[in-house]
Design a protein around this motif. Structure first.
Motif, PDB file in Angstrom:
ATOM      1  N   ALA A 113      -0.124  -5.267   3.904  1.00 49.29           N
ATOM      2  CA  ALA A 113       0.084  -5.277   2.462  1.00 49.29           C
ATOM      3  C   ALA A 113       0.931  -4.108   1.990  1.00 49.29           C
ATOM      4  O   ALA A 113       1.711  -4.243   1.048  1.00 49.29           O
ATOM      5  N   VAL A 114       0.798  -2.953   2.619  1.00 50.17           N
ATOM      6  CA  VAL A 114       1.546  -1.769   2.164  1.00 50.17           C
ATOM      7  C   VAL A 114       2.842  -1.567   2.940  1.00 50.17           C
ATOM      8  O   VAL A 114       3.491  -0.540   2.794  1.00 50.17           O
ATOM      9  N   SER A 115       3.206  -2.532   3.762  1.00 52.04           N
ATOM     10  CA  SER A 115       4.457  -2.398   4.526  1.00 52.04           C
ATOM     11  C   SER A 115       5.386  -3.572   4.250  1.00 52.04           C
ATOM     12  O   SER A 115       6.360  -3.448   3.503  1.00 52.04           O
ATOM     13  N   LEU A 116       5.083  -4.738   4.801  1.00 46.78           N
ATOM     14  CA  LEU A 116       5.962  -5.893   4.666  1.00 46.78           C
ATOM     15  C   LEU A 116       5.748  -6.633   3.349  1.00 46.78           C
ATOM     16  O   LEU A 116       6.635  -7.358   2.900  1.00 46.78           O
ATOM     17  N   ARG A 117       4.598  -6.493   2.749  1.00 45.33           N
ATOM     18  CA  ARG A 117       4.321  -7.081   1.439  1.00 45.33           C
ATOM     19  C   ARG A 117       3.801  -5.988   0.512  1.00 45.33           C
ATOM     20  O   ARG A 117       2.619  -5.944   0.179  1.00 45.33           O
ATOM     21  N   PRO A 118       4.676  -5.062   0.102  1.00 43.99           N
ATOM     22  CA  PRO A 118       4.222  -3.907  -0.683  1.00 43.99           C
ATOM     23  C   PRO A 118       3.521  -4.324  -1.968  1.00 43.99           C
ATOM     24  O   PRO A 118       3.924  -5.254  -2.651  1.00 43.99           O
ATOM     25  N   GLU A 120       1.631  -2.970  -5.752  1.00 40.55           N
ATOM     26  CA  GLU A 120       1.982  -2.024  -6.802  1.00 40.55           C
ATOM     27  C   GLU A 120       1.438  -0.631  -6.467  1.00 40.55           C
ATOM     28  O   GLU A 120       0.303  -0.498  -6.021  1.00 40.55           O
ATOM     29  N   LYS A 121       2.259   0.377  -6.674  1.00 42.56           N
ATOM     30  CA  LYS A 121       1.902   1.770  -6.395  1.00 42.56           C
ATOM     31  C   LYS A 121       1.491   1.951  -4.936  1.00 42.56           C
ATOM     32  O   LYS A 121       0.427   2.501  -4.625  1.00 42.56           O
ATOM     33  N   THR A 122       2.349   1.498  -4.042  1.00 41.19           N
ATOM     34  CA  THR A 122       2.063   1.589  -2.604  1.00 41.19           C
ATOM     35  C   THR A 122       1.848   3.030  -2.164  1.00 41.19           C
ATOM     36  O   THR A 122       0.941   3.329  -1.373  1.00 41.19           O
TER      37      THR A 122
END
Length: 293
Positions: A113-118, A120-122
């Motif tokens: 979720a925080v890499s390929l599908r960022p 909000e506010k990663t």
């Protein structure tokens, strides 16, 4: 003929200039290799000495100078098993395996979720993950002890599983995020065009590619969980004690039983060493994932 004779020294000098650096350059790798072996032996020697001491009798382990030639014996290993290391090994194995599985199950979608599908506010999410490692464990042990005591979970293996999962999850998310970022984005675009769902894309496209990185992350979590001591010694007793807690029992007012302690330490280190040995190819692939394009 004169011209040929005059040219000969020049040819010889050129050959010396070419061969000279080769000879000099050949010494460097040899010295570096020798130095690397010396450093490796220096690091490995305490482990080797521990294993050798485990096969000595207590009298042979206390000699000064140390005994290099001795008759091997399994007496110390029998004494360790007689002292009850079995349940401690089972507790360590259960806490390590279950917590590592939970870390990978929870950390893989989070890293995705925080890499390929960022999301909000990663960056804030990533900072929150790593900020949980900034608090010293000794500063958190009192409130953790109070909470665990209030819910009646002292000396419970599931308490260690939850704590080990929380301990390793931030590191796993950060590591797996870097592996996800190294994955080819074109495959995700192709899967999206073909109509694959997000879950199917993760299972059938992304995970097979970054599996070495996930394997390396899992192995590091295994090492951290297996060697953890502070939580185990403060929150467990006889029922949920782990191998590091068992090793502390050899420190008595009578002194140290070096041979028996070495045997127990050898048994404690053996599972992790074997896991690293069998997984070394995957570990190297994972740690070098994305290093060469």
């Amino acid at each position: 003929m004169a011209a040929t004779i005059e040219d000969a020294p020049t040819t010889t000098a050129s050959a010396e200039r070419v061969d000279g650096p080769r000879r000099r350059g050949g010494i460097g790798p040899v010295l570096l290799t020798t130095l690397a072996w010396i450093v490796a032996i220096g690091f490995f020697f305490p482990v080797l000495w521990m294993v050798l001491t485990a096969f000595k009798s207590e009298n042979a382990a206390y000699t000064d100078p140390p005994t290099l030639f001795f008759t091997p014996t399994l007496e110390q290993f029998r004494a360790v098993f007689d002292a009850g290391i079995g349940p401690y090994l089972a507790n360590s194995l259960g806490a390590t395996v279950i917590s590592t599985i939970l870390v990978l199950v929870l950390g893989t979608p989070a890293a995705f979720a925080v890499s390929l599908r960022p999301v909000e506010k990663t960056q804030d999410v990533l900072f929150f993950f790593i900020s949980t490692k900034m608090l010293p464990v000794v500063a958190a042990i009192v409130p953790i002890y109070v909470v665990v005591n209030e819910i009646g979970a002292l000396d419970n293996i599931w308490t260690l599983i939850v704590l080990y999962t929380a301990m390793n999850l931030p590191i796993a998310v950060w590591m797996m995020r870097s592996f996800f970022l190294e994955g080819p984005g074109e495959l995700l675009e192709a899967a999206s065009i073909d109509g694959a769902s997000l879950g199917r894309t993760l299972r059938e496209v992304v995970l097979p590619i970054i599996s070495p990185g996930i394997f390396a992350t899992g192995l590091i979590c295994v090492i951290f969980a297996w060697n953890e001591f502070f939580f185990a010694v403060n929150l467990t007793a006889a029922n949920a004690g782990t191998v590091p807690v068992f090793l502390v029992g050899f420190i008595t007012s009578e002194g140290l039983y070096w041979a028996r302690l070495s045997a127990a330490a050898t048994l404690a280190a053996l599972p992790v060493v074997l896991a690293g040995w069998f997984a070394q190819n995957k570990l190297v692939q994972g740690l070098s994932f994305g290093a060469v394009k």
